[in-house]
Design a protein around this motif. Structure first.
Motif, mmCIF file in Angstrom:
data_model
loop_
_atom_site.group_PDB
_atom_site.id
_atom_site.type_symbol
_atom_site.label_atom_id
_atom_site.label_comp_id
_atom_site.label_asym_id
_atom_site.label_seq_id
_atom_site.Cartn_x
_atom_site.Cartn_y
_atom_site.Cartn_z
ATOM 1 N N TRP A 38 0.786 -1.206 -0.043
ATOM 2 C CA TRP A 38 0.151 -0.015 0.101
ATOM 3 C C TRP A 38 0.963 1.200 -0.021
ATOM 4 O O TRP A 38 1.825 1.711 0.825
ATOM 5 N N THR A 40 0.690 4.369 1.092
ATOM 6 C CA THR A 40 0.874 5.432 1.792
ATOM 7 C C THR A 40 2.011 5.471 2.605
ATOM 8 O O THR A 40 2.546 4.541 3.231
ATOM 9 N N ASP A 48 -5.888 1.820 10.244
ATOM 10 C CA ASP A 48 -5.884 2.583 9.312
ATOM 11 C C ASP A 48 -5.411 2.283 8.040
ATOM 12 O O ASP A 48 -6.171 2.651 6.905
ATOM 13 N N GLY A 51 -8.958 0.924 6.559
ATOM 14 C CA GLY A 51 -9.856 2.230 6.482
ATOM 15 C C GLY A 51 -9.415 2.706 5.018
ATOM 16 O O GLY A 51 -10.455 2.940 4.241
ATOM 17 N N GLU A 52 -8.303 2.815 4.780
ATOM 18 C CA GLU A 52 -8.037 3.318 3.275
ATOM 19 C C GLU A 52 -8.313 2.327 2.131
ATOM 20 O O GLU A 52 -8.712 2.738 1.287
ATOM 21 N N LYS A 54 -10.741 0.308 2.418
ATOM 22 C CA LYS A 54 -12.304 0.516 1.715
ATOM 23 C C LYS A 54 -12.584 1.549 1.243
ATOM 24 O O LYS A 54 -13.340 1.717 0.538
ATOM 25 N N THR A 55 -11.989 2.835 1.599
ATOM 26 C CA THR A 55 -12.359 3.894 0.989
ATOM 27 C C THR A 55 -11.980 3.950 -0.536
ATOM 28 O O THR A 55 -12.620 4.433 -1.521
ATOM 29 N N PHE A 56 -10.653 3.338 -0.812
ATOM 30 C CA PHE A 56 -10.333 3.165 -2.245
ATOM 31 C C PHE A 56 -11.313 1.986 -3.161
ATOM 32 O O PHE A 56 -11.675 2.604 -4.140
ATOM 33 N N GLY A 58 -14.088 0.498 -1.899
ATOM 34 C CA GLY A 58 -15.626 0.421 -1.498
ATOM 35 C C GLY A 58 -16.022 -0.616 -0.661
ATOM 36 O O GLY A 58 -15.022 -1.627 -0.332
ATOM 37 N N THR A 59 -16.953 -0.720 0.152
ATOM 38 C CA THR A 59 -17.740 -1.597 0.922
ATOM 39 C C THR A 59 -18.779 -2.383 0.596
ATOM 40 O O THR A 59 -19.669 -1.678 -0.108
ATOM 41 N N ASN A 75 -2.221 4.449 -9.608
ATOM 42 C CA ASN A 75 -2.987 3.483 -8.601
ATOM 43 C C ASN A 75 -2.325 2.067 -8.696
ATOM 44 O O ASN A 75 -2.809 1.024 -8.137
ATOM 45 N N LYS A 78 -1.561 0.493 -5.299
ATOM 46 C CA LYS A 78 -3.114 0.000 -4.548
ATOM 47 C C LYS A 78 -3.560 -1.150 -5.225
ATOM 48 O O LYS A 78 -4.332 -1.896 -4.631
#
Length: 229
Positions: A38, A40, A48, A51-52, A54-56, A58-59, A75, A78
Motif C-alpha cells: 500500500w 501510503t 488505518d 480504512g484506506e 475500503k475507501t479506495f 468500496g465496501t 494506482n 494500490k
C-alpha cells in the motif's frame, strides 16, 4: 491487560515466529503483503490501512470490487495490494468457509493476539550450573523466574516458553519466548542485544540476551541513549 496487535511490525513478528504451516498463517502473510504494498508513506497501523483500503475499493470488500479498478500509473501499488486481498478472500472462502473480509481480519487478529499474549521478546538463555549457584534440577518450559535488567532495580516475573525444548538442565542454554508481568513499567526501555539476569528469589540462576523484541511498545526509541525513571 492483554496486549492487542495494532501495527504491521508486531503482526509480522508473530508470523515470522510461527513455525507451523496452516491457512491462517497463509492468509495473514497475504494481508501483510497487501499492507506492505500500500503506497501510503510510513503506514504502520492495521486499522488505518483497512480504512484506506475500503475507501479506495468500496465496501463491503469483495473479490469483484477488488478487480474492477482499471490500472493507471497513480494506482499501481494500490491494485497490487488489492490483488493480495483478493487472493486472501479466495483462500479463506475455499479453505476456511469465510468470505467476509471483516470476519477474516477478525480471525487473523484473534489467532495472533493469542500468540502475542505469550511473548514480549525472544531471548537466548544460559542457565548456570549447580556448581555456579544455579538450579539443582531441570526447568520445564513455562517456568517463571524473576527477570532483572541492570538499568532498573525492579524485578518482574518473566515466563520462559522454551523453543524446541520442553526441559532445560542446569548449565544448558536455550532460546525462549519471554513474557514479562510488568510490560508497562519497562515501556520504551529495551533493546535487542540487551542482557539480563533471571533469578529464583535472590539467587541468580542464569543470564539472558534479548535477540528479538516482539512487543514493540517495549522497544527503546532510536537515539534515546539516556534512560531515566
Amino acid at each position: 491487560m492483554d496486549n492487542k496487535i495494532e501495527t504491521y511490525d508486531t503482526l509480522w513478528s508473530l508470523v515470522d515466529l510461527d513455525t507451523e504451516e496452516h491457512k491462517v498463517k497463509d492468509i495473514t502473510t497475504l494481508f501483510l503483503n497487501a499492507m506492505n504494498d500500500w503506497p501510503t508513506m510510513n503506514q504502520t497501523l492495521i486499522f488505518d490501512f483497512i480504512g484506506e483500503l475500503k475507501t479506495f475499493f468500496g465496501t463491503p470488500l469483495t473479490i469483484e470490487k477488488l478487480n474492477t479498478n482499471k490500472f493507471n500509473e497513480q494506482n499501481a501499488w494500490k491494485l497490487e495490494s488489492g490483488s493480495s486481498i483478493a487472493e486472501l478472500i479466495d483462500i479463506s472462502t475455499r479453505f476456511c468457509n469465510e468470505s467476509d473480509f471483516d470476519k477474516i481480519t477478525d480471525n487473523i487478529l484473534s489467532h495472533y493476539n493469542k500468540e502475542f499474549n505469550k511473548v514480549d521478546f525472544i531471548a537466548e538463555l544460559q542457565y548456570l550450573t549447580s556448581e555456579q549457584g544455579g538450579r539443582k534440577t531441570p526447568a520445564k518450559s513455562g517456568y517463571r523466574p524473576q527477570v532483572k535488567f541492570d538499568f532498573d532495580e525492579m524485578q518482574t516475573s518473566g515466563q520462559q516458553t522454551f523453543i524446541k525444548k520442553e526441559w532445560v538442565k542446569p548449565g544448558e542454554n536455550v532460546k525462549a519466548k519471554i513474557k514479562i508481568l510488568s510490560p508497562d513499567h519497562f515501556a520504551h526501555t529495551l533493546t535487542e542485544g540487551m542482557e539480563f539476569e533471571f533469578r529464583d528469589g535472590a539467587t541468580i540462576i542464569g543470564t539472558g540476551k534479548i535477540e528479538y523484541i516482539v512487543n514493540e511498545k517495549l522497544e527503546k526509541p532510536a537515539g534515546n541513549t539516556v534512560y531515566s525513571k
